[in-house]
Design an enzyme around this catalytic site. Structure first.
Site, PDB file in Angstrom:
ATOM      1  N   GLU A 186     -17.120  23.573  67.181  1.00 45.53           N
ATOM      2  CA  GLU A 186     -15.681  23.403  67.062  1.00 45.53           C
ATOM      3  C   GLU A 186     -15.024  24.766  66.366  1.00 45.53           C
ATOM      4  O   GLU A 186     -15.517  24.959  65.348  1.00 45.53           O
ATOM      5  CB  GLU A 186     -15.146  22.126  66.138  1.00 45.53           C
ATOM      6  N   ALA A 191      -9.993  35.563  64.438  1.00 44.18           N
ATOM      7  CA  ALA A 191      -9.168  36.505  64.215  1.00 44.18           C
ATOM      8  C   ALA A 191      -9.761  37.700  64.216  1.00 44.18           C
ATOM      9  O   ALA A 191     -10.994  38.089  63.998  1.00 44.18           O
ATOM     10  CB  ALA A 191      -8.433  36.287  62.820  1.00 44.18           C
ATOM     11  N   VAL A 198      -5.459  43.329  70.389  1.00 44.04           N
ATOM     12  CA  VAL A 198      -5.119  43.510  71.662  1.00 44.04           C
ATOM     13  C   VAL A 198      -5.911  45.091  72.085  1.00 44.04           C
ATOM     14  O   VAL A 198      -5.181  45.793  72.964  1.00 44.04           O
ATOM     15  CB  VAL A 198      -3.484  43.599  72.126  1.00 44.04           C
ATOM     16  N   GLY A 200      -9.448  44.401  72.720  1.00 39.79           N
ATOM     17  CA  GLY A 200     -10.325  44.231  73.417  1.00 39.79           C
ATOM     18  C   GLY A 200     -11.609  43.728  72.455  1.00 39.79           C
ATOM     19  O   GLY A 200     -12.511  42.942  72.854  1.00 39.79           O
ATOM     20  N   TYR A 201     -11.231  43.795  71.128  1.00 37.30           N
ATOM     21  CA  TYR A 201     -12.168  43.285  70.333  1.00 37.30           C
ATOM     22  C   TYR A 201     -12.305  41.774  70.087  1.00 37.30           C
ATOM     23  O   TYR A 201     -13.333  41.303  69.991  1.00 37.30           O
ATOM     24  CB  TYR A 201     -11.680  43.602  68.708  1.00 37.30           C
ATOM     25  N   GLY A 202     -11.211  41.042  70.421  1.00 39.25           N
ATOM     26  CA  GLY A 202     -11.116  39.656  70.658  1.00 39.25           C
ATOM     27  C   GLY A 202     -11.955  39.363  71.748  1.00 39.25           C
ATOM     28  O   GLY A 202     -12.623  38.090  71.318  1.00 39.25           O
ATOM     29  N   ASN A 229       0.638  30.407  69.831  1.00 41.73           N
ATOM     30  CA  ASN A 229       0.767  31.665  70.257  1.00 41.73           C
ATOM     31  C   ASN A 229      -0.682  32.494  70.449  1.00 41.73           C
ATOM     32  O   ASN A 229      -0.603  33.451  71.166  1.00 41.73           O
ATOM     33  CB  ASN A 229       1.302  32.308  68.896  1.00 41.73           C
ATOM     34  N   ALA A 230      -1.667  31.526  70.235  1.00 42.01           N
ATOM     35  CA  ALA A 230      -2.985  32.084  70.750  1.00 42.01           C
ATOM     36  C   ALA A 230      -3.562  31.470  71.892  1.00 42.01           C
ATOM     37  O   ALA A 230      -4.526  31.805  72.608  1.00 42.01           O
ATOM     38  CB  ALA A 230      -4.163  31.919  69.610  1.00 42.01           C
ATOM     39  N   GLY A 232      -2.612  31.968  75.221  1.00 43.06           N
ATOM     40  CA  GLY A 232      -2.888  32.873  76.149  1.00 43.06           C
ATOM     41  C   GLY A 232      -4.229  33.600  75.832  1.00 43.06           C
ATOM     42  O   GLY A 232      -4.717  33.846  77.005  1.00 43.06           O
TER      43      GLY A 232
HETATM   44  N1  ACO Z   1      -1.309  35.514  73.328  1.00 42.15           N
HETATM   45  C1  ACO Z   1      -1.320  35.839  74.567  1.00 42.15           C
HETATM   46  N2  ACO Z   1      -2.155  36.798  75.119  1.00 42.15           N
HETATM   47  C2  ACO Z   1      -3.110  37.379  74.097  1.00 42.15           C
HETATM   48  C3  ACO Z   1      -3.008  37.238  72.705  1.00 42.15           C
HETATM   49  C4  ACO Z   1      -1.948  36.137  72.403  1.00 42.15           C
HETATM   50  N3  ACO Z   1      -1.532  35.947  71.100  1.00 42.15           N
HETATM   51  N4  ACO Z   1      -3.588  37.849  72.146  1.00 42.15           N
HETATM   52  C5  ACO Z   1      -4.431  38.571  73.003  1.00 42.15           C
HETATM   53  N5  ACO Z   1      -4.065  38.143  74.233  1.00 42.15           N
HETATM   54  C6  ACO Z   1      -4.596  38.606  75.221  1.00 42.15           C
HETATM   55  C7  ACO Z   1      -4.517  40.255  75.440  1.00 42.15           C
HETATM   56  O1  ACO Z   1      -3.306  40.635  75.873  1.00 42.15           O
HETATM   57  C8  ACO Z   1      -5.653  40.528  76.572  1.00 42.15           C
HETATM   58  O2  ACO Z   1      -5.412  40.188  77.770  1.00 42.15           O
HETATM   59  P1  ACO Z   1      -5.808  41.228  79.147  1.00 42.15           P
HETATM   60  O3  ACO Z   1      -7.304  40.973  79.142  1.00 42.15           O
HETATM   61  O4  ACO Z   1      -5.144  40.702  80.236  1.00 42.15           O
HETATM   62  O5  ACO Z   1      -5.330  42.499  78.622  1.00 42.15           O
HETATM   63  C9  ACO Z   1      -6.721  39.283  76.196  1.00 42.15           C
HETATM   64  O6  ACO Z   1      -5.923  38.378  75.484  1.00 42.15           O
HETATM   65  C10 ACO Z   1      -7.880  39.817  75.245  1.00 42.15           C
HETATM   66  O7  ACO Z   1      -7.236  40.540  74.055  1.00 42.15           O
HETATM   67  P2  ACO Z   1      -8.066  41.131  73.066  1.00 42.15           P
HETATM   68  O8  ACO Z   1      -7.533  42.367  72.730  1.00 42.15           O
HETATM   69  O9  ACO Z   1      -9.579  41.059  73.543  1.00 42.15           O
HETATM   70  O10 ACO Z   1      -7.852  40.076  71.875  1.00 42.15           O
HETATM   71  P3  ACO Z   1      -7.482  40.465  70.175  1.00 42.15           P
HETATM   72  O11 ACO Z   1      -8.747  41.646  69.755  1.00 42.15           O
HETATM   73  O12 ACO Z   1      -6.071  41.077  70.161  1.00 42.15           O
HETATM   74  O13 ACO Z   1      -7.882  39.014  69.711  1.00 42.15           O
HETATM   75  C11 ACO Z   1      -6.783  37.376  68.723  1.00 42.15           C
HETATM   76  C12 ACO Z   1      -6.939  37.883  69.866  1.00 42.15           C
HETATM   77  C13 ACO Z   1      -8.135  36.743  67.938  1.00 42.15           C
HETATM   78  C14 ACO Z   1      -6.000  35.903  68.981  1.00 42.15           C
HETATM   79  C15 ACO Z   1      -6.078  38.350  67.565  1.00 42.15           C
HETATM   80  O14 ACO Z   1      -4.746  38.460  68.406  1.00 42.15           O
HETATM   81  C16 ACO Z   1      -5.544  37.665  66.356  1.00 42.15           C
HETATM   82  O15 ACO Z   1      -6.463  37.778  65.460  1.00 42.15           O
HETATM   83  N6  ACO Z   1      -4.472  36.883  66.022  1.00 42.15           N
HETATM   84  C17 ACO Z   1      -3.939  36.448  64.956  1.00 42.15           C
HETATM   85  C18 ACO Z   1      -4.873  35.565  64.640  1.00 42.15           C
HETATM   86  C19 ACO Z   1      -4.563  34.385  65.540  1.00 42.15           C
HETATM   87  O16 ACO Z   1      -3.574  33.890  66.081  1.00 42.15           O
HETATM   88  N7  ACO Z   1      -5.886  33.685  65.630  1.00 42.15           N
HETATM   89  C20 ACO Z   1      -6.032  32.570  66.691  1.00 42.15           C
HETATM   90  C21 ACO Z   1      -5.546  31.258  65.920  1.00 42.15           C
HETATM   91  S1  ACO Z   1      -6.067  29.809  66.612  1.00 42.15           S
HETATM   92  C22 ACO Z   1      -7.667  29.672  66.035  1.00 42.15           C
HETATM   93  O17 ACO Z   1      -8.225  30.211  65.386  1.00 42.15           O
HETATM   94  C23 ACO Z   1      -8.427  28.571  66.609  1.00 42.15           C
END
Ligand code: ACO
Length: 469
Positions: A186, A191, A198, A200-202, A229-230, A232
């Site tokens: 789970e 984050a 955005v 690619g680290y995620g 919001n996440a 996507g």
């Molecule tokens: N909504 C929609 N699409 C997204 C989002 C989002 N919030 N964030 C990233 N993406 C998309 C990117 O555009 C990318 O798409 P592509 O491959 O078509 O270009 C794809 O997802 C991968 O993006 P990465 O760059 O690898 O992701 P990133 O490094 O931004 O990490 C994360 C994503 C972890 C959600 C980051 O944005 C973050 O830390 N956000 C704030 C904290 C958060 O919301 N965490 C999730 C909470 S839910 C939970 O923890 C269970």
């Protein structure tokens, strides 16, 4: 042995921490996303070092520890790391980003670490770094609550570390060994440092997490309550809103929670999550190898020297590679998209039929009542200044010679272009009102009348252009 834990929690300030357990409690966060973006100060110049520095001021002892806590000392060490420039990502596609991060990993700049709170200084240092990333990125989540989940000894975290010290992102997940949910993880928090999102680290982080979860914990599924919001982001990591895992293998084990979207990801048993670009490169090479066995598109022939010595038209079959590629006259004429009506027959535009048709056009023109001035080249003796004005002369006799060579007019357009040139020359030399030009015009109209009625379904389908005078 760990029994099922069912707690409906709603995070509102410190109340969530009081609720306890491993739930994500993301609903409070989701309502305040917009504020998050503004209220949470960005990492200085996008440098995660700043988050580590901030961490020193904010770091909470995970389990009631004081200033002498080894984990706190580790956090202070982390603060000494030098600043790093932001990554430059000009080609922002999934695979290019992934490949770039792999390069960095190979160069030692980045690494993905699987950690749990085993009491070591190293794990404490990294977990504090991770706690600070979560605290920044999930500002509505109480820090105590984040600490509790991260430092819970049964929980696992995967962190992305830069230069061996700087935690720039991570995922914390909970496992249920020895229970019906043993194949499940789970995800509690996920984050990436704000200014690095955005890029690619995620994705890299999630790929490593799947890898470690499968290799270290034997997991086959992830479930998470994704912030709205996440959703996507999770979708792009192969999470779906449909839960396929049997209910008795997850229900009651993960936290029931108001808000967010329950999402599942099946972890593939063999996919090389940490090296997708390598796998795809190998697949591509194998595929290209197979394609090359049946095609010649990859064979590059040297340029044609034919025209260097002023050669005329080059038959298509003499161009190296054309015949090897399977071309034939018949195949070349098929699918031309038009036919020719000639002598009461409707024929495909083969080389012979095209030639017959051009002869037909030429003979008609030669027999036309206005043809006399155009049957042969203009005599320089009779018209001394003609060739000073007309530098590219044309007449029906020259056209006949070219047609007889069988090598000149390889398209109808070329034939029609010579006819047009002959008439335009007449207009240029004599003027538009001159009787010669009026005769040439009638000849031209007769020529195109035959063309229009003989090319089926129409000139446009055959790619033939009728130039206007
Ligand atoms: N909504 C929609 N699409 C997204 C989002 C989002 N919030 N964030 C990233 N993406 C998309 C990117 O555009 C990318 O798409 P592509 O491959 O078509 O270009 C794809 O997802 C991968 O993006 P990465 O760059 O690898 O992701 P990133 O490094 O931004 O990490 C994360 C994503 C972890 C959600 C980051 O944005 C973050 O830390 N956000 C704030 C904290 C958060 O919301 N965490 C999730 C909470 S839910 C939970 O923890 C269970």
């Amino acid at each position: 042995m760990e029994g099922p834990l069912i707690k409906r929690i709603k995070l509102e300030g410190g109340a969530a921490a009081a609720a306890g357990g491993a739930g994500t409690g993301h609903d409070a966060q989701q309502h305040h996303l917009a504020e998050q973006q503004q209220a949470a100060p960005p990492l200085a110049d996008g440098d995660p070092q700043q988050s580590v520095a901030d961490a020193q001021g904010q770091a909470q002892p995970p389990a009631g520890g004081g200033g002498g806590d080894p984990q706190q000392q580790a956090a202070q060490q982390a603060g000494a790391a030098p600043p790093l420039p932001l990554p430059v990502v000009p080609d922002n596609t999934y695979m290019s980003r992934e490949a770039r991060h792999i390069e960095r990993e190979r160069g030692g700049e980045l690494e993905a670490r699987y950690i749990k709170n085993d009491g070591s200084i190293e794990s404490g240092r990294l977990l504090i770094g991770l706690k600070n990333v979560f605290a920044k990125c999930l500002p509505n989540m109480p820090k105590e609550y984040i600490c509790r989940l991260i430092f819970e000894r049964r929980h696992k975290s995967v962190v992305i570390v830069r230069n061996r010290t700087q935690v720039i992102g991570g995922i914390t997940y909970r496992t249920f060994p020895g229970t019906p949910a043993a194949r499940l993880g789970e995800i509690a928090f996920c984050a990436v440092a704000q200014t690095l999102q955005v890029t690619g680290y995620g994705t890299r982080l999630m790929n490593w997490t799947k890898h470690y979860a499968r290799e270290m914990d034997g997991l086959e599924y992830f479930l998470t309550y994704a912030d709205n919001n996440a959703v996507g982001y999770f979708s792009k990591q192969s999470f779906t809103k449909t839960v396929t895992l049997e209910k008795d293998k997850w229900f009651g084990f993960i936290k029931d929670y108001d808000g967010g979207t329950l999402m599942e990801c099946r972890i593939h048993p063999t996919l090389p999550y940490a090296s997708f670009p390598d796998m795809l490169a190998k697949q591509r090479a194998a595929l290209e190898g197979e394609v090359k066995r049946y095609t010649t598109g990859h064979v590059v022939h040297p340029g044609l020297p034919h025209w260097k010595s002023g050669g005329g038209p080059l038959p298509i079959e003499e161009i190296p590679g054309v015949l090897e590629a399977g071309w034939s006259h018949e195949a070349g004429m098929l699918h031309k998209g038009y036919q020719i009506a000639i002598g009461g027959q409707i024929l495909d535009p083969t080389e012979d039929h095209l030639s017959d048709f051009m002869w037909h056009l030429l003979r008609k023109a030669q027999k036309h009542a206005d043809a006399a001035p155009f049957l042969a080249p203009v005599s320089a003796e009779d018209v001394p200044d003609y060739y000073t004005i007309i530098i590219d002369p044309m007449d029906l006799g020259t056209m006949e010679e070219r047609l007889a060579s069988r090598r000149y007019y390889i398209t109808l357009n070329m034939f029609a272009a010579d006819f047009y040139k002959m008439v335009k020359n007449c207009q240029l030399y004599n003027g538009s009102q001159n009787p010669y030009f009026l005769a040439a015009k009638r000849l031209y109209e007769a020529f195109w009348s035959v063309m229009r009625s003989s090319i089926l379904p129409n000139l446009e389908a055959a790619g033939i252009v009728e130039p206007k005078l």
